[in-house]
Design a protein around this motif. Structure first.
Motif, PDB file in Angstrom:
ATOM      1  N   ALA A 166       0.829  -1.204   0.000  1.00 54.60           N
ATOM      2  CA  ALA A 166       0.000   0.000   0.000  1.00 54.60           C
ATOM      3  C   ALA A 166       0.862   1.252   0.000  1.00 54.60           C
ATOM      4  CB  ALA A 166      -0.929  -0.007   1.206  1.00 54.60           C
ATOM      5  N   LEU A 167       1.915   1.249   0.807  1.00 55.60           N
ATOM      6  CA  LEU A 167       2.813   2.400   0.845  1.00 55.60           C
ATOM      7  C   LEU A 167       3.512   2.598  -0.495  1.00 55.60           C
ATOM      8  CD1 LEU A 167       4.044   4.671   2.517  1.00 55.60           C
ATOM      9  CD2 LEU A 167       5.751   3.044   3.361  1.00 55.60           C
ATOM     10  N   ALA A 168       3.797   1.511  -1.177  1.00 55.61           N
ATOM     11  CA  ALA A 168       4.446   1.609  -2.490  1.00 55.61           C
ATOM     12  C   ALA A 168       3.590   2.398  -3.474  1.00 55.61           C
ATOM     13  CB  ALA A 168       4.722   0.210  -3.034  1.00 55.61           C
ATOM     14  N   ASP A 169       2.274   2.325  -3.330  1.00 55.27           N
ATOM     15  CA  ASP A 169       1.380   3.015  -4.262  1.00 55.27           C
ATOM     16  C   ASP A 169       1.475   4.530  -4.169  1.00 55.27           C
ATOM     17  OD1 ASP A 169       0.449   0.603  -5.230  1.00 55.27           O
ATOM     18  OD2 ASP A 169      -1.316   0.555  -3.932  1.00 55.27           O
ATOM     19  N   VAL A 170       2.041   5.050  -3.071  1.00 58.03           N
ATOM     20  CA  VAL A 170       2.148   6.504  -2.913  1.00 58.03           C
ATOM     21  C   VAL A 170       3.610   6.931  -2.762  1.00 58.03           C
ATOM     22  CG1 VAL A 170      -0.161   6.815  -1.970  1.00 58.03           C
ATOM     23  CG2 VAL A 170       1.715   6.248  -0.424  1.00 58.03           C
ATOM     24  N   SER A 171       4.523   6.097  -3.226  1.00 56.39           N
ATOM     25  CA  SER A 171       5.953   6.384  -3.114  1.00 56.39           C
ATOM     26  C   SER A 171       6.559   6.669  -4.479  1.00 56.39           C
ATOM     27  CB  SER A 171       6.683   5.188  -2.465  1.00 56.39           C
ATOM     28  OG  SER A 171       6.186   4.937  -1.163  1.00 56.39           O
ATOM     29  N   GLU A 172       7.757   7.294  -4.458  1.00 59.20           N
ATOM     30  CA  GLU A 172       8.480   7.544  -5.696  1.00 59.20           C
ATOM     31  C   GLU A 172       8.872   6.218  -6.335  1.00 59.20           C
ATOM     32  OE1 GLU A 172       8.892  10.477  -7.103  1.00 59.20           O
ATOM     33  OE2 GLU A 172       7.717  11.338  -5.444  1.00 59.20           O
TER      34      GLU A 172
END
Length: 269
Positions: free
Chosen positions: A211-217
């Motif tokens: 989930a965090l990957a979806d809002v990361s660079e």
């Protein structure tokens, strides 16, 4: 032990360690002797096996049998409410991942739970969270889901339920992302991951990473997804709905007693 928390000491700690590593069957076996005579243990065992269904899309019959046993043993209004809440959650999970749509059953069971629980009851935050799940993923009503998640989030904070907070952070972040608020989504996903790592809820860390990957660079997102894939692989391919979305992990075949008939996304739990 409760669905989103643990009681310290003795067998409860052992059950938590097994559960957090995806060893639900072993944890349920530890509770089997006491579940035969103690409604609270029976409810805890049923919740374990329902959670196993959520992560594996299998073992529906075992969860149903454990829940029926718990329902037969309940002796107090609070226990009846907990059993009804578990019934609603199992129906929800089955609607998303299982053999058939049980939306009506989920709504009816959670409605009964609400009628049984006083407004300030300890079980209210978990009920609100599960109502949010139904609104988000079965009714596709983000407004109702957001209201339910916020009530659950506040209640989890008041009671110090870190695991439930990790879920509410995650789902509020998912709704924020859908509304275009990337910064708020990133804050929520970070908080969810931090809580799960602090609690040692290993089986729930991979979904938080993804989930965090979806809002990361892009570079950081690739690292997070690779880490999630390694963790899913180490845990034997669970959660199955996440494994199917991570190219580094071979997607398991559809289980014989369940289905993953559509893209369920990463926010079903």
């Amino acid at each position: 032990m409760s669905e989103h928390g643990t009681a310290p000491g003795g067998s409860a700690d052992t059950v938590w360690r097994l559960r957090s590593r995806g060893c639900w069957q072993e944890a349920a076996e530890l509770l089997r002797p006491s579940a035969a005579r103690d409604p609270v243990a029976a409810l805890g065992r049923a919740e374990l096996l329902i959670e196993q269904c959520l992560f594996t899309a299998r073992h529906w019959k075992e969860a149903e049998e454990a829940l029926r046993l718990a329902e037969a043993e309940v002796a107090t209004t609070g226990q009846r409410a907990a059993a009804s809440c578990a019934r609603g959650f199992l129906a929800y999970v089955a609607s998303v991942l299982g053999p058939r749509d049980r939306l009506d059953e989920a709504q009816a069971a959670l409605g009964r739970t609400s009628a049984l629980l006083p407004p300030d009851a300890p079980g209210r935050p978990l009920l609100d969270f599960r109502r949010g799940l139904v609104a988000e993923n079965l009714l596709h009503d983000p407004t109702a889901a957001g209201m339910a998640y916020r009530r659950a989030h506040e209640g989890a904070a008041e009671t110090g339920d870190g695991l439930l907070s990790s879920y509410t952070w995650r789902h509020l972040a998912t709704l924020a992302l859908a509304a275009g608020d990337v910064e708020r989504a990133r804050e929520g996903f970070h908080a969810s991951l931090r809580l799960r790592e602090e609690l040692g809820f290993t089986v729930g860390v991979a979904p938080a990473l993804a989930a965090l990957a979806d809002v990361s660079e892009p570079q950081e997102a690739a690292r997070l997804r690779a880490e999630a894939a390694r963790l899913v692989h180490a845990l034997g391919g669970v959660p199955v709905w996440l494994a199917r979305g991570l190219s580094a992990v071979p997607a398991p075949d559809a289980p014989p007693d369940g289905r993953i008939a559509h893209d369920v996304g990463e926010s079903i739990s």
